[in-house]
Scaffold this motif. Structure first.
Motif, PDB file in Angstrom:
ATOM      1  N   VAL A 105      54.623  56.293  -3.567  1.00 45.04           N
ATOM      2  CA  VAL A 105      54.949  57.718  -3.705  1.00 45.04           C
ATOM      3  C   VAL A 105      54.608  58.509  -2.451  1.00 45.04           C
ATOM      4  O   VAL A 105      55.462  59.225  -1.906  1.00 45.04           O
ATOM      5  N   THR A 106      53.370  58.407  -1.969  1.00 43.32           N
ATOM      6  CA  THR A 106      52.960  59.273  -0.855  1.00 43.32           C
ATOM      7  C   THR A 106      53.799  59.027   0.402  1.00 43.32           C
ATOM      8  O   THR A 106      54.280  59.974   1.022  1.00 43.32           O
ATOM      9  N   GLU A 107      54.001  57.745   0.762  1.00 50.07           N
ATOM     10  CA  GLU A 107      54.750  57.457   1.994  1.00 50.07           C
ATOM     11  C   GLU A 107      56.234  57.783   1.865  1.00 50.07           C
ATOM     12  O   GLU A 107      56.865  58.279   2.813  1.00 50.07           O
ATOM     13  N   THR A 108      56.809  57.562   0.671  1.00 53.06           N
ATOM     14  CA  THR A 108      58.234  57.842   0.483  1.00 53.06           C
ATOM     15  C   THR A 108      58.497  59.343   0.507  1.00 53.06           C
ATOM     16  O   THR A 108      59.465  59.807   1.141  1.00 53.06           O
ATOM     17  N   ILE A 109      57.649  60.106  -0.169  1.00 54.56           N
ATOM     18  CA  ILE A 109      57.838  61.563  -0.194  1.00 54.56           C
ATOM     19  C   ILE A 109      57.637  62.149   1.197  1.00 54.56           C
ATOM     20  O   ILE A 109      58.367  63.057   1.612  1.00 54.56           O
ATOM     21  N   GLN A 110      56.662  61.631   1.942  1.00 53.49           N
ATOM     22  CA  GLN A 110      56.452  62.092   3.318  1.00 53.49           C
ATOM     23  C   GLN A 110      57.687  61.797   4.173  1.00 53.49           C
ATOM     24  O   GLN A 110      58.125  62.648   4.964  1.00 53.49           O
ATOM     25  N   GLN A 111      58.282  60.623   3.992  1.00 54.03           N
ATOM     26  CA  GLN A 111      59.500  60.251   4.722  1.00 54.03           C
ATOM     27  C   GLN A 111      60.635  61.227   4.409  1.00 54.03           C
ATOM     28  O   GLN A 111      61.335  61.708   5.314  1.00 54.03           O
ATOM     29  N   LEU A 112      60.807  61.539   3.129  1.00 53.21           N
ATOM     30  CA  LEU A 112      61.892  62.451   2.730  1.00 53.21           C
ATOM     31  C   LEU A 112      61.659  63.863   3.262  1.00 53.21           C
ATOM     32  O   LEU A 112      62.599  64.548   3.674  1.00 53.21           O
TER      33      LEU A 112
END
Length: 268
Positions: A105-112
């Motif tokens: 969650v944290t890395e994917t949301i940061q990417q988006l």
């Protein structure tokens, strides 16, 4: 035309793998009232405003029958509120321990976010509950751009579409087809469909799957696949446009939806 915002649920979608914080408390407050409920019954209304969840459970034929046998009468709104007050008190005691972000969650949301996607959120929790969840989740690395609770909308939570609309208004999104809603319950899917946005069910860690992380990891690959397919089927039958196993698959899905939008294919 492309996706400009995603709107995420909280427990079971971005934090609290398996959505166990509320489930355990539902089981406890009903048991304290002398009504034994099953895990399946406690999970069925998940995603709703919690007082609506309690009311929905009491309206279930089997639970209603057990209640009538024990108390010699049908349940009342006074009973609903009494159970809810106990639920809220017990949940607040344990809520902070169920705020760990789910894997990816944290890395994917940061990417988006870095790609310019706005990150909204909706929930079945109240304002006071979310004060606990948001502060602890932020300290652990997860913080969306915007949050709407049913409290802010006269307690009109899911399946009403208003939390999604308020997110869109706050984030300045013009069209519903530019928004993807991701959640882990059938209530999330209904909320998205009622709002006219893309509806996506996330499977692993979901309330719909109903397994803790330990229980899921203890399954064989074949058993995991069976649980994934069963959960995906429920989301699709509810009307979800897509399902993803984890949030890690979300960026690729957004690209796929953007390709559809470029070709002029809109929501079904």
């Amino acid at each position: 035309m492309k996706i400009e915002a995603i709107i995420l649920d909280w427990a079971g979608t971005t934090v609290d793998f398996g959505c166990f914080a509320p489930v355990n408390v539902f089981l406890t407050v009903f048991e304290d009232a002398g009504i034994k409920v099953t895990l399946e019954e406690a999970r069925k209304p998940m995603g709703m405003l919690k007082i609506d969840h309690i009311r929905t459970m009491l309206e279930m034929p089997r639970i209603r029958e057990v209640w009538n046998e024990k108390y010699g009468r049908d349940f009342t709104e006074e009973d609903v509120h009494a159970l809810y007050m106990q639920f809220e008190s017990k949940l607040m005691e344990s809520l902070a321990t169920y705020t760990d972000p789910i894997q990816y969650v944290t890395e994917t949301i940061q990417q988006l976010k870095e790609e310019g996607i706005r990150i909204g959120s909706t929930t079945g929790y109240t304002d006071s509950m979310m004060e606990v969840v948001t502060s602890h989740a932020a300290a652990k690395g997860y913080e969306p751009d915007f949050l709407v609770t049913p409290t802010q909308l006269g307690d009109k939570g899911r399946p009403y579409p208003y939390m999604i609309f308020k997110n869109m208004e706050a984030m300045g999104i013009q069209a519903t087809k530019q928004v993807v809603k991701i959640g882990d319950t059938t209530s999330d899917i209904q909320e998205a469909l009622n709002a006219g946005v893309w509806a996506v069910g996330v499977i692993i860690g979901s309330s719909e799957m109903g397994l803790s992380e330990e229980e899921y990891m203890a399954l064989s690959e074949e058993e995991q696949q069976f649980a994934i397919e069963k959960t995906a089927r429920i989301f699709k039958e509810t009307g979800a446009h897509y399902t993803i196993r984890t949030i890690k698959e979300l960026p690729a899905l957004l690209e796929k939806i953007n390709e559809r939008l470029e070709r002029g294919i809109v929501l079904a």
